[in-house]
Each structure stands twice: as C-alpha cells, then as structure tokens.
Write a protein that holds these residues in place. Sequence first.
Motif, PDB file in Angstrom:
ATOM      1  N   MET A   1      -1.410   7.017   8.771  1.00  0.00           N
ATOM      2  CA  MET A   1      -0.498   5.919   9.121  1.00  0.00           C
ATOM      3  C   MET A   1      -1.153   4.564   8.833  1.00  0.00           C
ATOM      4  N   ARG A   2      -2.415   4.454   9.212  1.00  0.00           N
ATOM      5  CA  ARG A   2      -3.101   3.192   8.975  1.00  0.00           C
ATOM      6  C   ARG A   2      -3.181   2.887   7.482  1.00  0.00           C
ATOM      7  N   ILE A   3      -3.442   3.901   6.663  1.00  0.00           N
ATOM      8  CA  ILE A   3      -3.526   3.717   5.214  1.00  0.00           C
ATOM      9  C   ILE A   3      -2.167   3.291   4.668  1.00  0.00           C
ATOM     10  N   SER A   4      -1.090   3.920   5.187  1.00  0.00           N
ATOM     11  CA  SER A   4       0.264   3.586   4.742  1.00  0.00           C
ATOM     12  C   SER A   4       0.601   2.130   5.051  1.00  0.00           C
ATOM     13  N   LYS A   5       0.252   1.689   6.274  1.00  0.00           N
ATOM     14  CA  LYS A   5       0.520   0.297   6.647  1.00  0.00           C
ATOM     15  C   LYS A   5      -0.298  -0.665   5.771  1.00  0.00           C
ATOM     16  N   LEU A   6      -1.538  -0.270   5.485  1.00  0.00           N
ATOM     17  CA  LEU A   6      -2.394  -1.110   4.653  1.00  0.00           C
ATOM     18  C   LEU A   6      -1.815  -1.255   3.245  1.00  0.00           C
ATOM     19  N   ILE A   7      -1.303  -0.144   2.710  1.00  0.00           N
ATOM     20  CA  ILE A   7      -0.699  -0.176   1.377  1.00  0.00           C
ATOM     21  C   ILE A   7       0.522  -1.091   1.359  1.00  0.00           C
ATOM     22  N   LYS A   8       1.334  -1.001   2.424  1.00  0.00           N
ATOM     23  CA  LYS A   8       2.525  -1.853   2.527  1.00  0.00           C
ATOM     24  C   LYS A   8       2.132  -3.332   2.562  1.00  0.00           C
ATOM     25  N   LEU A   9       1.092  -3.641   3.345  1.00  0.00           N
ATOM     26  CA  LEU A   9       0.638  -5.032   3.434  1.00  0.00           C
ATOM     27  C   LEU A   9       0.143  -5.547   2.086  1.00  0.00           C
ATOM     28  N   VAL A  10      -0.610  -4.682   1.373  1.00  0.00           N
ATOM     29  CA  VAL A  10      -1.114  -5.062   0.060  1.00  0.00           C
ATOM     30  C   VAL A  10       0.041  -5.306  -0.912  1.00  0.00           C
ATOM     31  N   LEU A  11       1.047  -4.425  -0.872  1.00  0.00           N
ATOM     32  CA  LEU A  11       2.206  -4.572  -1.751  1.00  0.00           C
ATOM     33  C   LEU A  11       2.995  -5.844  -1.437  1.00  0.00           C
ATOM     34  N   ILE A  12       3.171  -6.117  -0.144  1.00  0.00           N
ATOM     35  CA  ILE A  12       3.890  -7.342   0.257  1.00  0.00           C
ATOM     36  C   ILE A  12       3.152  -8.575  -0.213  1.00  0.00           C
ATOM     37  N   ARG A  13       1.826  -8.588  -0.029  1.00  0.00           N
ATOM     38  CA  ARG A  13       1.035  -9.733  -0.462  1.00  0.00           C
ATOM     39  C   ARG A  13       1.083  -9.891  -1.989  1.00  0.00           C
ATOM     40  N   ALA A  14       1.044  -8.758  -2.690  1.00  0.00           N
ATOM     41  CA  ALA A  14       1.108  -8.814  -4.152  1.00  0.00           C
ATOM     42  C   ALA A  14       2.444  -9.387  -4.612  1.00  0.00           C
ATOM     43  N   ILE A  15       3.518  -8.956  -3.956  1.00  0.00           N
ATOM     44  CA  ILE A  15       4.849  -9.469  -4.301  1.00  0.00           C
ATOM     45  C   ILE A  15       4.932 -10.966  -4.022  1.00  0.00           C
ATOM     46  N   GLN A  16       4.355 -11.369  -2.889  1.00  0.00           N
ATOM     47  CA  GLN A  16       4.346 -12.796  -2.553  1.00  0.00           C
ATOM     48  C   GLN A  16       3.607 -13.608  -3.606  1.00  0.00           C
TER      49      GLN A  16
END
Length: 283
Positions: A1-16
Amino acid sequence: MRISKLIKLVLIRAIQIVLIGFLLVFSTSVYAHKIEPNWVEVTQNEIQLPKLDSVFNGYKIVQITDLHAGDGIDRAQLERVIETVNAQNPDLVVITGDHVSRKPRQHIELLDTLAKLHPRDRTISVLGNHDVFNDPAPIRAALDRVGITLLENSIYTIKRDRATLHIAGVGDVFAKDDKLDLVLEQLPPTGAAIMLAHEPDFADETAATGRFGLQLSGHSHGGQIRIPFRKGYLPELAQNYPLGRYQVKEMVQYTSRGIGMIKIYARFNCRPEISVFNLVSRS
C-alpha cells in the motif's frame, strides 16, 4: 500500500511538472509571437556631433528600420508605428532599409502608409539587402510616390540660414552596391555629416574617412531572440555592431533593433525600436 501511494504521488508530481512546463512554454510562445513584437520601445539618444553648427542644437532625428512590411507586420501595425514617430515631433525621419521582405504587390502597397510621416524637413531612406535582393524598382517607385527621398550613394543637405547638415546614404553593402568614394565626392568639406547604411559593420569604413560623426543602421534586428549568454541570430555584416550605441574611432555608430521580423517571426528580450536622436553641437 505504501509503495502504491508513493507511485501515485510521484505520478501526480510528474503530471504537475509537465503541466507547468507546458504552460510556461505556451505563455512564452504567446508573449514572443504576439506581445513583444507589438510592444515598441522609443529610445532617446543625445548625440554630440562634430562640426554641427549651434543653429542645429536640439535638431531631432527619428530612425525606423527593417519594417519588413507585409511579412509578419500588417497595415495597422505600421500605422501605429507611424503615429508614434509623429508624436516625437521629428525634424527629420530616416528609414535605414528593408522596407519589405518579399515581392508580392500587397507588401509593396503597404508602403503607402509612409505618406503619413510628417517630419519638419524630410523623410529620407536607404535600401537594405531584402529590398535589393528582391526587386528594388517597385520599392523605389513606392517611396517616390509618398515623397520619400531615397539616397543611393548620394547626399541630402539640410540648411538653416548659412549652416548645413549633410545626410549621406550608401547603396546596400551586402549587395556590394555601396560606393563611399562617390559619396565623399559629393560631400562638402564644411558642415556636420551623418551616414545612413543598412548594414552596421560598414561603420568601420565610414569612420575611417574621419568625415562623419554618426552612422545609423539596422539589419540585425538586435538578434530578435536574446537569452542569457547568447547574442541571438545575427546576420552577416552585423557581427561587430549588432545592437545599440558604439564608439568607432571618432564616430558614433547606432544600430536599431528595428520594427519587423524574419525567420521565426518572434521577439524575446528584444523589443522593436523607434530611435530618437537629439543632436548637440560641441560649441
């Protein structure tokens, strides 16, 4: 779960980051193509001119150059430029070449707007490389129709009582149409003298004569796109004196950024320029 949340955060930041980058590129492009090319700067220059009679103190010359009419600049833009020139209350207006970029008749016809220039004395012009490498004949005819004096290896003398101010103009240097010897043959030994030459690097030859106090040029567009540590695009014969004021021996060389554009039709950190010169005598 922690890895999944981390991936989501990285993707959101990349999109930003991508969106911010896109907005930055888009806004810069809009500015460079639409805003700065229409944001004309009027520069003020005081020139102490050798041999200038005191009767010419405060004589005002307004220079425009590189109009490139019809090629990235339309009639409405030209009329705004002319309105700004007239607002300076010039004694003399000079146009230092490249009136158009291409041959089409509609581009030549835009030059009829120059009839709205209203200096006290005269509007004087020289040809540039774009004028000559297309077909200079219709440009000459267009300038004649609107009452502009075209100098091609010749001079025009302005008189105030017994005092004289000589304006010289050479043929286009890039096209090897310049004949400085012919100009000097026509130039009287007395009175201040100003040279009009489209290509600024001709200043070395003009200054070497010791007869001219000022040369006005264009051609470079100031580089059009100017970013730190780079000069922008500078054409041949605009490498030594590409932008603004220089001292060349005893002569001042001034290279205007001009009005129009070529190539990518954009300007960045290099606003179009109307140059005003207030002459001052040394006596």
